[in-house]
Design a protein around this motif. Sequence first.
Motif, PDB file in Angstrom:
ATOM      1  N   HIS A   1      -5.644  21.251  -8.988  1.00 29.05           N
ATOM      2  CA  HIS A   1      -5.324  22.576  -8.452  1.00 29.05           C
ATOM      3  C   HIS A   1      -3.841  22.913  -8.579  1.00 29.05           C
ATOM      4  O   HIS A   1      -3.487  24.008  -8.995  1.00 29.05           O
TER       5      HIS A   1
ATOM      6  N   ARG B   1      -3.893  19.046  -0.369  1.00 27.00           N
ATOM      7  CA  ARG B   1      -5.354  19.115  -0.256  1.00 27.00           C
ATOM      8  C   ARG B   1      -5.928  17.694  -0.282  1.00 27.00           C
ATOM      9  O   ARG B   1      -5.317  16.780  -0.845  1.00 27.00           O
TER      10      ARG B   1
ATOM     11  N   MET C   1     -10.438  18.838  -5.067  1.00 20.59           N
ATOM     12  CA  MET C   1     -10.553  19.109  -3.628  1.00 20.59           C
ATOM     13  C   MET C   1     -11.955  18.753  -3.132  1.00 20.59           C
ATOM     14  O   MET C   1     -12.954  19.221  -3.674  1.00 20.59           O
TER      15      MET C   1
ATOM     16  N   ALA D   1     -13.771  21.859  -0.581  1.00 20.20           N
ATOM     17  CA  ALA D   1     -13.598  23.274  -0.950  1.00 20.20           C
ATOM     18  C   ALA D   1     -14.790  24.102  -0.487  1.00 20.20           C
ATOM     19  O   ALA D   1     -14.635  25.236  -0.033  1.00 20.20           O
ATOM     20  N   GLU D   2     -16.010  23.549  -0.584  1.00 20.45           N
ATOM     21  CA  GLU D   2     -17.194  24.338  -0.278  1.00 20.45           C
ATOM     22  C   GLU D   2     -17.395  24.476   1.225  1.00 20.45           C
ATOM     23  O   GLU D   2     -17.939  25.478   1.684  1.00 20.45           O
ATOM     24  N   ALA D   3     -16.955  23.471   1.963  1.00 19.18           N
ATOM     25  CA  ALA D   3     -17.069  23.522   3.421  1.00 19.18           C
ATOM     26  C   ALA D   3     -15.776  22.962   4.008  1.00 19.18           C
ATOM     27  O   ALA D   3     -15.680  21.754   4.256  1.00 19.18           O
TER      28      ALA D   3
ATOM     29  N   GLU E   1     -14.865  19.486   6.037  1.00 16.67           N
ATOM     30  CA  GLU E   1     -15.913  18.456   5.899  1.00 16.67           C
ATOM     31  C   GLU E   1     -15.450  17.385   4.916  1.00 16.67           C
ATOM     32  O   GLU E   1     -15.782  17.430   3.738  1.00 16.67           O
TER      33      GLU E   1
ATOM     34  N   GLU F   1      -9.477  24.305 -11.482  1.00 13.29           N
ATOM     35  CA  GLU F   1      -8.173  24.723 -10.967  1.00 13.29           C
ATOM     36  C   GLU F   1      -8.329  25.657  -9.767  1.00 13.29           C
ATOM     37  O   GLU F   1      -7.648  25.535  -8.770  1.00 13.29           O
TER      38      GLU F   1
ATOM     39  N   GLY G   1     -15.164  27.781  -4.418  1.00 13.95           N
ATOM     40  CA  GLY G   1     -16.034  26.766  -3.828  1.00 13.95           C
ATOM     41  C   GLY G   1     -16.758  27.246  -2.562  1.00 13.95           C
ATOM     42  O   GLY G   1     -17.976  27.053  -2.422  1.00 13.95           O
ATOM     43  N   PRO G   2     -16.023  27.904  -1.613  1.00 14.96           N
ATOM     44  CA  PRO G   2     -16.678  28.339  -0.369  1.00 14.96           C
ATOM     45  C   PRO G   2     -17.840  29.310  -0.598  1.00 14.96           C
ATOM     46  O   PRO G   2     -18.759  29.375   0.218  1.00 14.96           O
TER      47      PRO G   2
ATOM     48  N   ARG H   1     -25.980  22.862  -3.072  1.00  8.91           N
ATOM     49  CA  ARG H   1     -25.879  23.578  -1.806  1.00  8.91           C
ATOM     50  C   ARG H   1     -26.769  24.828  -1.738  1.00  8.91           C
ATOM     51  O   ARG H   1     -27.234  25.203  -0.671  1.00  8.91           O
TER      52      ARG H   1
END
Lengths: 316, 193, 358
Positions: free
Chosen positions: B137, B157, B176, B179-181, B184, C244, C250-251, C326
Motif C-alpha cells: 500500500h 497498517r 493489509m 481491510a475488509e473488516a 479484525e 495497492e 476491501g471494506p 465474504r
Amino acid sequence: MIGETLTLKVAAACAISPSLRHLRLVAADGSKLPPAAAGAHLQLVLNGAARTHRNAYSLISRPGARDAYEIIVRRVPASRGGSAFIHEQLKVGDVLEAGWPGNLFAPVRTARRHLMIAGGIGITPFLSYLADFAFGGADYALHLCCREDEQHVFDPWLAGKSSVSVHWDADGHRLDIPALLAAQPVGSHLYVCGPAAMNDEVLELAAAAGWPASHVHCEHFGSALSGGEAFRAFLAKSGVEVSVGEDESLLEAIERIGVKASCLCRGGACGVCVTPLLDGEADHRDHYLSAAEREAGRLILPCVSRARSGRLVLDL
Amino acid sequence: MLHSDIKSRPTYTQLEPDLSGSQHLLIVEGDTVLPGRLDSLAGTFAPVEENLHTWLVGTQAGGLGLGKVWRLPGVADVVDAFACATRGYGIGDRLYVQGTEPFLWSVAKAAAIIGFSAEQIHLHHAGSLRRRVWCTHCHTVTEDVTTSIASCAGCHRHLLVRDHFSRRLGAFMGVMVDAEAPGEVPAVEESFA
Amino acid sequence: MSIAFKPEETFRGDYSYRNSDAAVLRFPFPFPEDRYMYSVNIEPHVRSGPSDVFLRPFDVDEHYIAECRDKAITLERDPGRCQVLPHMMMAQWDTLELLMENLSADYPEQFSLIKEGDDFGSRWTWINRPLGIEQSFIFGNAETLPCEPFEYITRQAQGDFAICDQRDDNLFMDAGMVTSQADWSLEFDVGMSFMEWHGPVPLAHQTGVFERALKYLLMLRLGQPVRRLNWTMSINPRLDTSPESYPEWGPDRASVTPDNAGQKVHLRVELQTLWRLPRSNAILFPIRCYLASLEDLARVPKWGARLHRVLSSLPPQLVEYKGLTRYLPAALEWLAQHDDGRELPVGTEPGITTLGPR
C-alpha cells in the motif's frame, strides 16, 4: 498485423560471390510487409522441378523494414534442393509464397555486451543484429571466420560498423577463441552461427571457460541435416504409407502426400512438429528432445530426424 | 517456512565450488557463522582456493584457507564494493553467498546490477528466518519481520506476510490483513524466528 | 462507426458507470457450461466470435473516454502503476505501432495515423479525436513524445498492458501499465519470470497448466495473436481493484447483502490477448476488462441461470483466491431467483437480440 502467408516478388537478385546469391523480395501486390526483428528468418516455398522445398533463410534487412526483405542464399554443393533452385532458376519478377517472419535467434535484450562469432554464411543473422545494436547503442563485437578469398564479400553490410574482425586460416589471422571467451565481462552473451563443427567447438570452449548456459546461443543451419538414406513411414491416424527419399525430410514427404503437420523452424530447434513415434527406431537429428526423451524413443521431430531401421510408424 | 508451494519462493542450496568457474567469490554474513563453519567452508572450497576471494561481513572470525580474505563491516559495504568495482568481473566468475534472506538478496541484487547472471550466483540460507516485507500500500520496506502479521514501518497498517517473493525487491509481499473488516486482526504468530 | 461515448461516468466515488443495452448484449460472457472448469482455453484471436468484442483486435466501446480518465486519476495517485525496465525500449515502440495501426484502421472516425515513413526516424502524426489529442513525433525517438512511448499509447487505450521479454526459454514481465487489475501488483511482480508471477495461483501449477502454456507462448508467431477469457468478481464497477488500493475497496466486500447483490456485485471479465511483437521479439499481453452487474447479466435469462450454476460449483481454493469468500453466499442467493433449473444450451451467446425493460 494479423496473417500467416505472404506473396513475395523477386525485385533484385545478384551474385555476390560464386556461391552466394543476394535476393531482394517485395510484396507482390505492392503493399507493406510486416516488420521483423533482428535474428528473424523467412521461410520460402520453392517449387523446384522434382518437388516443393520449404527453406528458411535469415533476414539480413534492417529490423523493422517494411519495403523489402533481403536474404543471402549459399549454393549447397551437389544440392538438388532449394538452394539450387534459387541459384539456377529464380529470376527477377518471379513470385514466391512465404510464411510471416519467425524468430528463433533473437538477441538478448538484457545483455551488457553481445559477442558474435560467425562462420562464413553464418554471418547472415548478425547483419540484422548490427543494425539493431546501432539503434539501441549496445556494446558488441563481431568475429567472422571465413576463407581468405571471402573476406570482403560482406563488406557492403559491414561498412561503417566498428568492432568487426575478420579471421581466416593463416598465421596471424586465426581467431584465438579460448582467449576471446576468457576475456569477456559479466553480463556478456555469446552468439554463434556457422558450420556444425565450428558451433560445437565454440559451445564446448564456452562451457569450459565457465560461461553460464543461458548466455550462450547457437543457430544451427545446413541442409545436410535433412537428407540421408531413403526409408518408409506409416502414418497411423491417416492410414497411409509414404516413401521418404534421400534428399527430402520426413516432414516434406508427409506434406507431399497432403497430410497436415504443424511446424515452424523446420530445423529441429523449435519442437512444434514433435510427433508421437509408435514403432520403429529414429535417427534423432534435432536440438529439441532431451537425452531421456531420445532414449525413450516415443517422440520424433520429422523436420530433421529420420529412420534408423527401415520403417517408422507415426501417430499422425 | 523456508519452503513453500508458491513458485516465486526461492529455494537455496548447500555451497560448493562450481569447478567450471574461473574466479570464485565467497561472501559470508558473519552473524550466521556457527562454530567450525568457516573451517568446513575452507575444506569445501579447497579445490579452488588459488582463485578464491572471501568477504567476511561483520565478523572478526578467522578465515584460514579461504583464499584472499577481506573484512567488511556490513551489507551496505558489500553493495558499495560491487557498485564501485574497479576490477571487472568475468563471465566465468562465480559468486557464493551465505546468510539470512535479506542479506542474500541484497548481495544478489547488487551483483545482478553489475551483470551477474542467476546461474553464476549460488545462495545458501543460514541463520534467522526473518523477512524483509514490502508494503503493497505505501511501498515501505519493513526489515527483520519474524511474525505472520507485522506492522508496516511506513503506514502502520497490519500486514499479512505472504510467501510471494520478489527477487527484484528482495522482499516478501505484505497486504493489509483487516481491510475488509477493520480491526479484525487474526492472532499473530512468531513464524520466521 | 460512431460510438456513443459516456464521458461523464465514473468508476469510483458515486460509481455512475452503467452499461447500455447494447453493451450488455455484447458482454464477453465466459461460461459455456454449467460447471466451472479451469482451462488454458487459448484460441486464435481472429475477427469473429460469440460476442462483438471480438470483431476488432483492440476493442473500443462506449466506456472509452471515462476509462482513460479513470486511468489518469490512478496514475496521478500512484505513478508506479506504469513500470518499464530499461531494456524494453524496442518493445515500447512495437506496442505504440501496433496500437496506433490497429486503432486507426479499425476506428477511422476516432483515430488517425499519418506516417511519412515506416522506419525509425520517420515523422508520424497521431490524432485521437475522442480525447482531443494531436501529436506529431519521430518514430523511434522517445524525446519527441510527452512521455515514454509505452506509457503514451497505453494511457489512450482501455485495459491493462504487460510486455513479456523472451529469453532463456522463459518469459519475464519486464514492462506494464496496470491500473484495472484483479488484485495483483505490477510494482511487486515486474521483472518476474512466468512461473514466479503466476506463483500465487492455486490448483493450476500441479496440473502442469503453466508449463504447457509457457511452451505454447514461447512459440507464439508474429501475425497470429491468441486470446483467452479470464474472470473474477468485483464489488461496484471499480477498475482499480489493485492490492495497492485494497484498503479503499476491501471494506466494500463486507457491504453485500442478498438485497443489494444485484447492483453491487459485478462480473469482471478479462479479454486477454497475446501478440508477438515484431522488432523486440517480446510478447505484448493486453488485458481488456469488462464489467457487468449481476442485474445486467440476469437481463439475459441464459446468463443469469448459468452464472448461478457456475458459481455454485467453484472449488473452495478458487473462491478464496478470487476473494469471493465474504459475499459469494449473498450473490448466490440473489442469483437463485433467476435460475429455474431448466436445461441451458452450451455456449456463451446470449441467445436473445434485445433485452426486456429493466
